[in-house]
Design a protein around this motif. Sequence first.
Motif, PDB file in Angstrom:
ATOM      1  N   GLU A 140       0.919  -1.155  -0.142  1.00  0.00           N
ATOM      2  CA  GLU A 140       0.041  -0.010  -0.050  1.00  0.00           C
ATOM      3  C   GLU A 140       0.757   1.127  -0.013  1.00  0.00           C
ATOM      4  OE1 GLU A 140      -2.993   0.449   3.096  1.00  0.00           O
ATOM      5  OE2 GLU A 140      -3.944  -1.336   2.543  1.00  0.00           O
ATOM      6  N   ALA A 141       1.885   1.220   0.925  1.00  0.00           N
ATOM      7  CA  ALA A 141       2.569   2.351   0.898  1.00  0.00           C
ATOM      8  C   ALA A 141       3.348   2.640  -0.263  1.00  0.00           C
ATOM      9  CB  ALA A 141       3.731   1.966   2.261  1.00  0.00           C
ATOM     10  N   LEU A 142       4.104   1.536  -0.808  1.00  0.00           N
ATOM     11  CA  LEU A 142       4.787   1.695  -1.926  1.00  0.00           C
ATOM     12  C   LEU A 142       4.120   1.919  -3.228  1.00  0.00           C
ATOM     13  CD1 LEU A 142       7.812   1.242  -2.486  1.00  0.00           C
ATOM     14  CD2 LEU A 142       7.227  -0.924  -3.274  1.00  0.00           C
ATOM     15  N   VAL A 143       2.808   1.149  -3.462  1.00  0.00           N
ATOM     16  CA  VAL A 143       1.866   1.653  -4.455  1.00  0.00           C
ATOM     17  C   VAL A 143       1.422   2.951  -4.715  1.00  0.00           C
ATOM     18  CG1 VAL A 143      -0.360   0.946  -5.571  1.00  0.00           C
ATOM     19  CG2 VAL A 143       1.555  -0.798  -5.115  1.00  0.00           C
ATOM     20  N   SER A 144       1.094   3.512  -3.529  1.00  0.00           N
ATOM     21  CA  SER A 144       0.335   4.874  -3.420  1.00  0.00           C
ATOM     22  C   SER A 144       1.479   5.894  -3.970  1.00  0.00           C
ATOM     23  CB  SER A 144      -0.150   5.177  -2.303  1.00  0.00           C
ATOM     24  OG  SER A 144       0.901   5.284  -1.366  1.00  0.00           O
ATOM     25  N   ARG A 145       2.781   5.589  -3.963  1.00  0.00           N
ATOM     26  CA  ARG A 145       3.733   6.529  -4.238  1.00  0.00           C
ATOM     27  C   ARG A 145       4.258   6.578  -5.781  1.00  0.00           C
ATOM     28  NH1 ARG A 145       3.936   6.026   0.976  1.00  0.00           N
ATOM     29  NH2 ARG A 145       4.348   7.741   2.319  1.00  0.00           N
ATOM     30  N   ILE A 146       3.882   5.648  -6.299  1.00  0.00           N
ATOM     31  CA  ILE A 146       4.429   5.419  -7.713  1.00  0.00           C
ATOM     32  C   ILE A 146       3.392   5.384  -8.836  1.00  0.00           C
ATOM     33  CG2 ILE A 146       6.577   4.236  -6.874  1.00  0.00           C
ATOM     34  CD1 ILE A 146       5.479   1.678  -7.677  1.00  0.00           C
ATOM     35  N   ARG A 147       4.033   5.793 -10.117  1.00  0.00           N
ATOM     36  CA  ARG A 147       3.209   5.404 -11.251  1.00  0.00           C
ATOM     37  C   ARG A 147       3.605   4.262 -12.147  1.00  0.00           C
ATOM     38  NH1 ARG A 147       6.150   8.186 -15.002  1.00  0.00           N
ATOM     39  NH2 ARG A 147       7.136   9.898 -13.890  1.00  0.00           N
ATOM     40  N   GLY A 148       4.736   3.945 -11.653  1.00  0.00           N
ATOM     41  CA  GLY A 148       5.393   2.740 -12.460  1.00  0.00           C
ATOM     42  C   GLY A 148       6.615   2.293 -11.598  1.00  0.00           C
ATOM     43  N   LEU A 149       7.179   1.089 -12.347  1.00  0.00           N
ATOM     44  CA  LEU A 149       8.424   0.793 -11.662  1.00  0.00           C
ATOM     45  C   LEU A 149       9.074  -0.156 -12.985  1.00  0.00           C
ATOM     46  CD1 LEU A 149       8.714  -2.683 -10.849  1.00  0.00           C
ATOM     47  CD2 LEU A 149       7.227  -1.490  -8.950  1.00  0.00           C
ATOM     48  N   ARG A 150      10.446  -0.127 -12.981  1.00  0.00           N
ATOM     49  CA  ARG A 150      11.073  -0.861 -14.036  1.00  0.00           C
ATOM     50  C   ARG A 150      12.233  -1.526 -13.327  1.00  0.00           C
ATOM     51  NH1 ARG A 150      15.213   0.167 -16.961  1.00  0.00           N
ATOM     52  NH2 ARG A 150      15.997   2.120 -15.787  1.00  0.00           N
ATOM     53  N   LEU A 151      12.621  -2.820 -13.787  1.00  0.00           N
ATOM     54  CA  LEU A 151      13.527  -3.445 -13.416  1.00  0.00           C
ATOM     55  C   LEU A 151      14.793  -2.909 -14.016  1.00  0.00           C
ATOM     56  CD1 LEU A 151      12.571  -7.072 -13.504  1.00  0.00           C
ATOM     57  CD2 LEU A 151      12.320  -5.530 -11.362  1.00  0.00           C
ATOM     58  N   CYS A 152      15.974  -2.653 -13.174  1.00  0.00           N
ATOM     59  CA  CYS A 152      17.214  -2.089 -13.857  1.00  0.00           C
ATOM     60  C   CYS A 152      17.931  -3.026 -14.694  1.00  0.00           C
ATOM     61  CB  CYS A 152      18.101  -1.591 -12.682  1.00  0.00           C
ATOM     62  SG  CYS A 152      17.343  -0.023 -11.926  1.00  0.00           S
ATOM     63  N   SER A 153      17.549  -4.231 -14.434  1.00  0.00           N
ATOM     64  CA  SER A 153      18.399  -5.515 -15.157  1.00  0.00           C
ATOM     65  C   SER A 153      17.387  -6.315 -15.666  1.00  0.00           C
ATOM     66  CB  SER A 153      19.470  -6.145 -14.350  1.00  0.00           C
ATOM     67  OG  SER A 153      19.852  -7.469 -14.742  1.00  0.00           O
ATOM     68  N   PRO A 154      17.251  -6.994 -16.731  1.00  0.00           N
ATOM     69  CA  PRO A 154      16.322  -8.055 -17.157  1.00  0.00           C
ATOM     70  C   PRO A 154      16.600  -9.396 -16.483  1.00  0.00           C
ATOM     71  CG  PRO A 154      17.693  -7.545 -19.125  1.00  0.00           C
ATOM     72  CD  PRO A 154      18.021  -6.567 -18.074  1.00  0.00           C
ATOM     73  N   GLU A 155      17.646  -9.616 -16.060  1.00  0.00           N
ATOM     74  CA  GLU A 155      18.227 -10.764 -15.359  1.00  0.00           C
ATOM     75  C   GLU A 155      17.853 -10.807 -13.821  1.00  0.00           C
ATOM     76  OE1 GLU A 155      19.490 -13.560 -16.537  1.00  0.00           O
ATOM     77  OE2 GLU A 155      19.015 -12.800 -18.724  1.00  0.00           O
ATOM     78  N   VAL A 156      17.249 -11.702 -13.372  1.00  0.00           N
ATOM     79  CA  VAL A 156      17.036 -11.476 -11.965  1.00  0.00           C
ATOM     80  C   VAL A 156      17.917 -12.416 -11.350  1.00  0.00           C
ATOM     81  CG1 VAL A 156      15.188 -12.194 -10.254  1.00  0.00           C
ATOM     82  CG2 VAL A 156      14.294 -11.353 -12.236  1.00  0.00           C
ATOM     83  N   GLN A 157      18.409 -11.846 -10.306  1.00  0.00           N
ATOM     84  CA  GLN A 157      19.447 -12.904  -9.560  1.00  0.00           C
ATOM     85  C   GLN A 157      18.858 -13.136  -8.305  1.00  0.00           C
ATOM     86  OE1 GLN A 157      23.174 -10.316  -8.394  1.00  0.00           O
ATOM     87  NE2 GLN A 157      23.588 -11.969  -6.847  1.00  0.00           N
TER      88      GLN A 157
END
Length: 396
Positions: free
Chosen positions: A359-376
């Motif tokens: 709730e806290a995160l979502v209410s503050r952003i309009r989007g998010l982007r992973l900086c790397s396509p490879e998940v570690q």
Amino acid sequence: MQTYDLFAPALTLADRYALFAQMRSEPGLCRVEPFGAYAAARYEDAAAILKDPRRFSSEALAVTAEPAWLGPNPVAHSMLSMDPPRHTPLRALVTRAFGPTGMARLEAQVRQVSEELAEAAVRQGEVELVDAFTFVLPRNIIGAMLGLDPSTFSEFKRWSTNMGMLTSATTEAQYEAVRSVVREMRDYLTEVIQARRRRPGEDMVSDLLQAEVEGQKLTDEQLLSFLFLLLPAGMETTTQVLGNAVLTLAQHPEQLELMKADKAHIPRFIEEVLRCEPPTQLSFRMAMQDVELSGTKVPAGSLVLGLVASANRDERVFEQPECFLPGRDKGTQHLSFGYGVHFCLGAQLARMEARLGLEALVSRIRGLRLCSPEVQWLPGFSIHGPAVLPVELLPA
Ligand code: HEM
């Protein structure tokens, strides 16, 4: 019967789910490495194992948590590795702190920590979210519940990650990492118990020192075992559900819109993340007698795995199991918090932290982007989630 190697190093996440589907296509249990264990990949079999402590004992943990390369490990003697009747009074003792009243008392604190962390993370823009949010939130909350001094938190991440490797460590470097954490945690928690004996406070450790089980107080060893279980359990798994939730959001941006439009969507989203990407992929048990389950004969003494991550994708229970469908039919019937007498004690807390954190995160952003396509991903097989999470948060 074919043997499946669950720890094969080249196994990607997609391979893992394909392997589970193959295992589920076979009736009965499968043989797996490591441990030459029997694994229940279908929901019905996994649930049958988890809910039957008389035939499938949790004392398996006493074996898997104390391998020859490690030696004594207090968590092997915690309530998680006990069957009824030994398990029952210990569980009763700690249940109250995790029930609805205890959770209601904690809610304002979880909300405040979530808001502060989300605010700081969004201000940074590009941020490594495990360090900035997904780990720190549950760490601060379990630390507060146990009355731990925040200035001692710096090693907790390493402790928690390395304890998560306990059942899947395979290299000498990993063995040594686990060994040193057991030593450090033993020293730290023994000190905490002794300090609370000298000067009790308003915290769970002080409460447990006063509590009685069947007319007897907990010994320091019993309390140590419980804290050895609780500290990593309270941090590591919740971190993974938050991390997996963020990864899912990056893959399904429409979910962010749904959550922003209606907060009530958040708990449904979290349940589906728990089903699809369970932080704890499996639970160990030991066959106490020769048993036959779904046509497979399991000799007494065998290690048996409830493969939660596979059961949660069983097409016999969940329609279109590979699709991410929050609010789906039977959506809360996943086995991610276990089943039966060991059903996760912290499930309500974990759900609350995940809900208020998102709730806290979502209410503050309009989007998010992973900086790397490879998940570690985290090393090992048992605990599932991102080891690091570099993201760009786009402020609302
Ligand atoms: C999303 C987060 C979490 C997940 C997926 C999770 C998962 C599980 C699972 C699968 C079990 C049962 C293991 C078995 O049957 O062998 C369990 C037990 C347990 N969990 Fe959690 N857990 C989470 C969060 C927490 C938290 C936040 C706490 C405490 C602060 C906690 C404390 C415990 C304890 C004490 C047990 C042992 C209960 C018993 O033996 O009766 N867990 N958890």
